[in-house]
Design a protein around this motif. Structure first.
Motif, short mmCIF file in Angstrom:
data_model
loop_
_atom_site.label_atom_id
_atom_site.label_comp_id
_atom_site.label_asym_id
_atom_site.label_seq_id
_atom_site.Cartn_x
_atom_site.Cartn_y
_atom_site.Cartn_z
N SER A 139 10.90 10.21 -7.11
CA SER A 139 11.79 9.12 -6.69
C SER A 139 11.20 7.77 -7.07
CB SER A 139 12.02 9.19 -5.17
OG SER A 139 12.67 10.38 -4.80
N GLU A 140 9.90 7.62 -6.86
CA GLU A 140 9.23 6.37 -7.22
C GLU A 140 9.24 6.16 -8.72
OE1 GLU A 140 7.06 2.83 -7.24
OE2 GLU A 140 8.27 3.84 -5.70
N ARG A 141 9.04 7.24 -9.48
CA ARG A 141 9.06 7.14 -10.93
C ARG A 141 10.43 6.67 -11.43
NH1 ARG A 141 4.86 7.08 -14.17
NH2 ARG A 141 4.03 9.04 -13.32
N ALA A 142 11.49 7.24 -10.86
CA ALA A 142 12.85 6.85 -11.26
C ALA A 142 13.14 5.41 -10.87
CB ALA A 142 13.86 7.80 -10.62
N ARG A 143 12.75 5.02 -9.65
CA ARG A 143 13.00 3.65 -9.19
C ARG A 143 12.30 2.64 -10.10
NH1 ARG A 143 10.70 -0.47 -7.43
NH2 ARG A 143 8.67 0.57 -7.63
N GLU A 173 6.83 10.98 -19.00
CA GLU A 173 6.18 10.88 -17.69
C GLU A 173 7.09 11.42 -16.59
OE1 GLU A 173 5.22 6.79 -17.28
OE2 GLU A 173 3.56 6.84 -18.73
N PHE A 174 8.40 11.10 -16.69
CA PHE A 174 9.35 11.62 -15.71
C PHE A 174 9.43 13.15 -15.78
CE2 PHE A 174 13.53 12.99 -14.33
CZ PHE A 174 13.67 12.34 -13.12
N ASN A 175 9.47 13.68 -17.00
CA ASN A 175 9.54 15.14 -17.16
C ASN A 175 8.31 15.82 -16.59
OD1 ASN A 175 12.02 14.98 -18.38
ND2 ASN A 175 11.24 15.06 -20.47
N LYS A 176 7.15 15.16 -16.75
CA LYS A 176 5.92 15.72 -16.18
C LYS A 176 6.02 15.81 -14.66
CE LYS A 176 0.92 14.89 -15.97
NZ LYS A 176 -0.18 13.96 -16.37
N ASP A 177 6.50 14.73 -14.03
CA ASP A 177 6.68 14.75 -12.58
C ASP A 177 7.76 15.75 -12.18
OD1 ASP A 177 4.79 12.78 -12.20
OD2 ASP A 177 6.23 11.14 -12.29
N ASN A 178 8.80 15.85 -13.02
CA ASN A 178 9.90 16.77 -12.74
C ASN A 178 9.41 18.22 -12.76
OD1 ASN A 178 12.60 17.27 -12.11
ND2 ASN A 178 13.17 17.52 -14.25
N HIS A 179 8.57 18.55 -13.74
CA HIS A 179 8.03 19.90 -13.81
C HIS A 179 7.05 20.18 -12.67
CE1 HIS A 179 9.59 19.92 -18.01
NE2 HIS A 179 9.71 21.21 -17.76
N GLN A 180 6.35 19.14 -12.24
CA GLN A 180 5.47 19.30 -11.08
C GLN A 180 6.29 19.61 -9.84
OE1 GLN A 180 2.33 19.58 -10.97
NE2 GLN A 180 1.85 19.41 -8.81
N ASN A 226 0.79 -1.22 0.00
CA ASN A 226 0.00 0.00 0.00
C ASN A 226 0.83 1.28 0.00
OD1 ASN A 226 -2.57 -1.32 0.13
ND2 ASN A 226 -2.15 -1.81 2.27
N ASN A 227 2.17 1.17 0.10
CA ASN A 227 3.03 2.36 0.10
C ASN A 227 4.15 2.18 -0.91
OD1 ASN A 227 2.30 4.18 2.67
ND2 ASN A 227 2.01 2.03 3.21
N LYS A 228 4.42 3.21 -1.66
CA LYS A 228 5.41 3.13 -2.73
C LYS A 228 6.83 3.23 -2.18
CE LYS A 228 2.37 4.99 -6.32
NZ LYS A 228 2.18 6.06 -7.33
N THR A 229 7.72 2.46 -2.80
CA THR A 229 9.12 2.44 -2.38
C THR A 229 9.76 3.82 -2.52
OG1 THR A 229 9.29 0.13 -3.08
CG2 THR A 229 11.35 1.33 -2.75
N GLY A 230 9.45 4.53 -3.61
CA GLY A 230 10.03 5.86 -3.83
C GLY A 230 9.67 6.82 -2.72
N ASP A 231 8.43 6.74 -2.22
CA ASP A 231 8.01 7.61 -1.12
C ASP A 231 8.78 7.28 0.15
OD1 ASP A 231 6.27 9.52 0.25
OD2 ASP A 231 5.38 7.77 1.19
N LEU A 232 8.96 5.99 0.42
CA LEU A 232 9.72 5.59 1.61
C LEU A 232 11.17 6.06 1.51
CD1 LEU A 232 8.37 1.94 2.09
CD2 LEU A 232 7.58 4.03 3.20
N MET A 233 11.75 5.95 0.32
CA MET A 233 13.13 6.40 0.11
C MET A 233 13.24 7.91 0.30
SD MET A 233 15.11 3.89 -0.42
CE MET A 233 16.53 4.78 -1.02
N ALA A 234 12.25 8.65 -0.17
CA ALA A 234 12.27 10.11 -0.02
C ALA A 234 12.23 10.51 1.45
CB ALA A 234 11.09 10.73 -0.77
N ARG A 235 11.45 9.80 2.22
CA ARG A 235 11.37 10.11 3.66
C ARG A 235 12.67 9.76 4.37
NH1 ARG A 235 5.10 9.67 5.44
NH2 ARG A 235 4.19 9.63 3.38
N ALA A 236 13.33 8.71 3.88
CA ALA A 236 14.58 8.28 4.51
C ALA A 236 15.76 9.18 4.13
CB ALA A 236 14.89 6.84 4.13
N THR A 237 15.59 10.01 3.10
CA THR A 237 16.70 10.86 2.64
C THR A 237 16.34 12.33 2.76
OG1 THR A 237 15.88 10.57 0.37
CG2 THR A 237 17.65 9.12 1.09
#
Length: 584
Positions: A197-201, A222-229, A110-121
């Motif tokens: 982070s999740e998109r890149a992972r 898709e990455f560029n869209k998230d990057n611009h966001q 239920n939780n994305k790895t990228g989100d967990l990594m972002a919180r850890a860094t």
């Protein structure tokens, strides 16, 4: 405060480090107030044309001595406070990672790895900044402001001090309005960072599929869209931050202008000397940094608060799978399994995956499980190793309700080979001997040969010391499966679960592995989940699952004598083998 609930002990451990660091910082701030007073004295003596050389030399030496003390103290408070923030950061990171390892499988679904990594860094870095530079700046802002204003009002001129501080209420309003806004916008920046982070992972992990389906351009878009966001969220934060600092600088400049205007009149009226006026303006210059520091403090602390809340969200999460208080005194397991009207529904799902299952497996027997995709085979394996909890009173091992068996004991006695084999970026030896780093190579090679992978490993240039890429990317699917089998057997479990563990090997290799396993699994309970009947036909008992129900049970010969899925699948696979032999 409630927000510090998970790190109160860390703050207590470092309280003396911070106390001494803050004390040294206050000493430095106090010493910084002396040079303006000395300069004022020198100016007055210059105006009076009464400046002896010995007095001037004494003042110069005094200032140099003060600056030396300030430099030494500045070194030590940096070591103490910055070091303290690093200690807290390290401890939180260890606690954060340790807690994540305890959380149940469902949490990761239920939780994305990228989100967990972002919180850890990213979030953890913001917390460190709050406990490092944040503490430094807030100490400067409070102490230097109070002491400087007090000296200006009591030792020079109270009215002039009042005029110079007229803009301060405007600063208070800016802080009250922009502080919470910074916190909210920083939270959005952190969420955007989690998304990217999740998109890149996901892109790095799925690079083979991306290239196979020629999706590079789409993934980059898709990455560029998230990057611009993320850029948009950062610019929204910068717009607030960028407005606050010029305003603070403007307020500081306004104070200086008012001091010059009213101070000049005060000097002309004879209420203060020129030297006192110079001292006053110099003190006002010292207040410029605290004014600016207030802006930094707001930004850093609000970011830290927002990030600590995100970290707390994870530390607040409770594992669904843990040892109950009613755990029985079980010291070992032998492998007798019994299901009593077992039904199971995954969390957040409405439809049961398993429905009213009842059967027994005696110690030393081999149970085979067959069924269509989605019939519940892997779910049953997940319940046996307690990745999910079976309802109480429905699943027993050696007569003990599985939920009353200590979790570590249960998993120590089970060797499990999952459908999707995961290998770590370590050597092959370390992957096989994952449960014991001190395992001798002789033992590792023995179980590798049992899994029919030993010869292939030894043919590699570095043999068992061959380093694997991420997820074992430099091995074939069949090689990864066989290394996983060796890994599960080396711990000498009483119960072995093979979940479609031979699907990536050819029939000949499969027969060789099963022959070796037959002797190894003697006196052990084995559960083999498969789609090929050739993998399970020698099992003591075979069950067929259909849409979560137990539709057939018996031996190979018994099931072949019945109409149903088992005989249909057997005949189909026999036909496929004959066709394959003709083609050969």
């Amino acid at each position: 405060m409630e927000i510090f609930r998970h790190i109160k002990d860390l703050l207590k451990q470092n309280i003396w480090r911070y106390a001494l660091g803050v004390l040294l910082l206050i000493v430095i701030d106090a010493f910084q107030l002396v040079p303006p007073w000395i300069i004022g004295r020198i100016v007055d003596k210059l105006v009076a044309k009464d400046l002896p050389n010995d007095f001037l030399l004494l003042m110069v030496v005094t200032i140099l001595a003060l600056e030396l003390v300030i430099a030494v103290c500045r070194y030590f408070w940096r070591v103490l406070i910055t070091g303290g923030s690093r200690e807290i950061e390290t401890a939180i990171r260890q606690r954060f990672f340790g807690h994540l390892e305890k959380l149940s499988l469902d949490y990761y679904i239920n939780n994305k790895t990228g989100d967990l990594m972002a919180r850890a860094t990213n979030d953890l870095n913001s917390v460190r900044m709050a406990f490092g530079p944040g503490v430094i700046m807030i100490t400067d802002a409070i102490f230097l402001t109070l002491t400087t204003v007090t000296i200006m009002a009591t030792q020079i001129d109270a009215r002039l001090t009042f005029y110079a501080l007229i803009p301060l209420p405007i600063l208070a309003v800016i802080i009250a309005v922009l502080g919470p806004l910074i916190q909210r916008r920083h939270k959005k920046v952190s969420e955007a960072f989690s998304t990217i982070s999740e998109r890149a992972r996901e892109a790095f992990t799925g690079i083979r599929i991306i290239k196979t389906f020629v999706r590079e351009r789409a993934i980059v878009d898709e990455f560029n869209k998230d990057n611009h966001q993320m850029l948009k969220r950062n610019l929204q934060l910068v717009s607030v931050w960028g407005f606050m600092f010029p305003m603070i600088g403007f307020i500081a400049s306004t104070s200086v202008v008012l001091a010059i205007y009213f101070g000049g009149q005060t000097v002309l009226s004879g209420h203060i000397t020129i030297g006192e006026f110079v001292t006053f303006v110099t003190y006002l210059g010292l207040l410029t940094w605290p004014f600016m520091a207030i802006g930094w403090v707001i930004n850093v602390l609000q970011r830290g608060v927002a990030s600590l809340k995100r970290i707390n969200d994870i530390l607040d999460a409770k594992p669904d799978i843990n040892d109950d208080e009613s755990n029985e005194e079980v010291t070992r397991l032998f492998g007798d399994i019994e299901l009593k009207d077992l039904s199971f529904t995954y969390p957040n799902d409405a439809i049961p995956m398993l429905k009213h299952l009842s059967f027994k497996v005696k110690r030393g027997q081999t149970l085979a499980i067959l069924g269509r995709t989605g019939s519940g085979k892997t779910t049953l394996a997940n319940l046996l190793i307690r990745l999910y909890n079976a309802p109480r009173g429905t699943l027993f091992i050696d007569g003990h309700d599985i939920r009353n068996i200590p979790l570590k004991l249960l998993r120590d006695h089970i060797g499990y080979v999952p459908q999707n084999n995961f290998l770590f970026s370590q050597s092959i030896k370390e992957n096989i001997a994952i449960t014991d780093d001190d395992t001798k190579l002789k033992k590792v090679t023995h179980y590798a040969k049992l899994a029919n992978i030993g010869a292939e490993i030894e043919s590699l240039p570095n043999g068992y010391d061959t380093m694997l890429g991420e997820r074992g990317v430099n091995l074939s699917g069949g090689q990864k499966q066989r290394i996983s089998i060796a890994r599960s057997l080396i711990k000498n479990p009483d119960l072995v679960i093979l979940d479609d563990a031979l699907s990536a090997v050819d029939t000949k290799t499969e027969e060789s592995i099963l022959t070796h396993l037959k002797s190894e699994l003697k006196d052990k309970t084995a559960i083999i989940i498969a789609h090929r009947i050739s993998s399970i036909k020698h099992a003591d008992q075979i069950i067929v699952l259909d849409n979560g129900y137990l539709s057939q049970i018996g031996t190979h010969d018994e099931l072949l004598s019945q109409d149903g899925f088992y005989r249909e699948l057997f005949e189909k696979q026999q036909l496929e083998e004959r066709i394959a032999s003709y083609d050969a």
